[in-house]
Design an enzyme around this catalytic site. Structure first.
Site, mmCIF file in Angstrom:
data_model
loop_
_atom_site.group_PDB
_atom_site.id
_atom_site.type_symbol
_atom_site.label_atom_id
_atom_site.label_comp_id
_atom_site.label_asym_id
_atom_site.label_seq_id
_atom_site.Cartn_x
_atom_site.Cartn_y
_atom_site.Cartn_z
ATOM 1 N N LYS A 134 41.834 31.970 46.719
ATOM 2 C CA LYS A 134 42.374 33.321 46.629
ATOM 3 C C LYS A 134 43.564 33.420 47.845
ATOM 4 O O LYS A 134 45.142 33.675 47.469
ATOM 5 C CB LYS A 134 41.575 34.399 46.497
ATOM 6 C CG LYS A 134 42.361 35.804 46.106
ATOM 7 C CD LYS A 134 41.607 36.756 46.567
ATOM 8 C CE LYS A 134 41.721 37.150 48.184
ATOM 9 N NZ LYS A 134 41.334 38.694 48.314
ATOM 10 N N ASP A 152 41.073 37.807 42.379
ATOM 11 C CA ASP A 152 40.340 38.642 43.204
ATOM 12 C C ASP A 152 39.279 39.490 41.940
ATOM 13 O O ASP A 152 39.440 39.056 40.906
ATOM 14 C CB ASP A 152 40.866 39.737 43.980
ATOM 15 C CG ASP A 152 41.580 40.832 43.344
ATOM 16 O OD1 ASP A 152 41.633 40.504 41.932
ATOM 17 O OD2 ASP A 152 42.004 41.674 43.977
#
Ligand code: SF4
Length: 224
Positions: A134, A152
């Site tokens: 991420k 996320d």
């Protein structure tokens, strides 16, 4: 609609790229300002802020980095610290021991391997301590204005409800989304899905009645 596959999740994709783009365009109308809320002055500060943002809010991170970056600004500054010295300064973001260790470690790695610069390679970013997929995706898209689609909790939840994949995990969802969402939309998709997840498609009680993409969502309910 296409029945193309969403790799990694054992699911058939319920949407075609054109359908996905139609949804994204509608989200863009609703959230024209969608983008990172983190405060930073350069790529290194962005990297530190993104590492701090794991399981924390952007508001909390900005509060912490306002003080932190007034004391230490460059990789050299952080590399000279021991993690224990950094811990009290990042405590407000949670997981502070691991984050302090990561920031000192990645600062030292940047100096050793990259002349103190943040690399623009996904693989090199992933080799930095504390940098996961991420964070690497966010660095590419926000830091380098290149395609990146970080997953996320909001991106995972909203895209799954929209029927874009059936993945439970972020890594599998990232692969599925990258296979489905046109590359030029990756970065915007990341920000738009986060904005929608924060404002309307809430984790516990999604506000489906007022949702701008309700007609395209297989998970729409009569509530909310
Ligand atoms: S219709 Fe409901 S579940 Fe679907 S995206 Fe909108 S808020 Fe989320």
């Amino acid at each position: 609609m296409s029945s193309g596959g969403a790799p990694g999740c054992g699911s058939e994709a319920a949407q075609a790229p054109d359908d996905v783009v139609r949804v994204l365009r509608r989200l863009q109308e609703r959230y024209p300002e969608a983008g990172t809320r983190l405060h930073f002055e350069d790529r290194f500060q962005l990297l530190v802020a993104v590492v701090l943002s794991a399981q924390s809010t952007d508001v909390q991170v900005n509060r912490v980095t306002r003080r932190l970056f007034s004391l230490y600004r460059r990789p050299q500054d952080f590399a000279a610290l021991e993690p224990a010295q950094l811990e009290p300064l990042v405590k407000g973001c949670g997981l502070y021991r691991a984050k302090a260790r990561a920031i000192v470690g990645l600062s030292r790695a940047l100096l050793e391997r990259h002349g103190g610069q943040v690399p623009d390679s996904f693989e090199e970013l992933l080799r930095l301590p504390g940098v996961g997929r991420k964070t690497a995706n966010v660095m590419l898209s926000v830091g380098f204005d290149r395609p990146g689609l970080g997953v996320d909790t909001h991106v995972l939840r909203v895209s799954r409800r929209l029927g874009w994949h059936r993945c439970q995990g972020a890594n599998a969802a990232e692969m599925a989304l990258k296979a489905l969402v046109p590359r030029e939309w990756w970065s915007r998709a990341h920000h738009l899905l986060i904005a929608h997840g924060r404002a309307v498609c809430l984790a516990r009680r999604p506000r489906c009645q007022g949702c701008p993409v309700r007609s395209d969502c297989p998970s729409a309910t009569e509530q909310g």
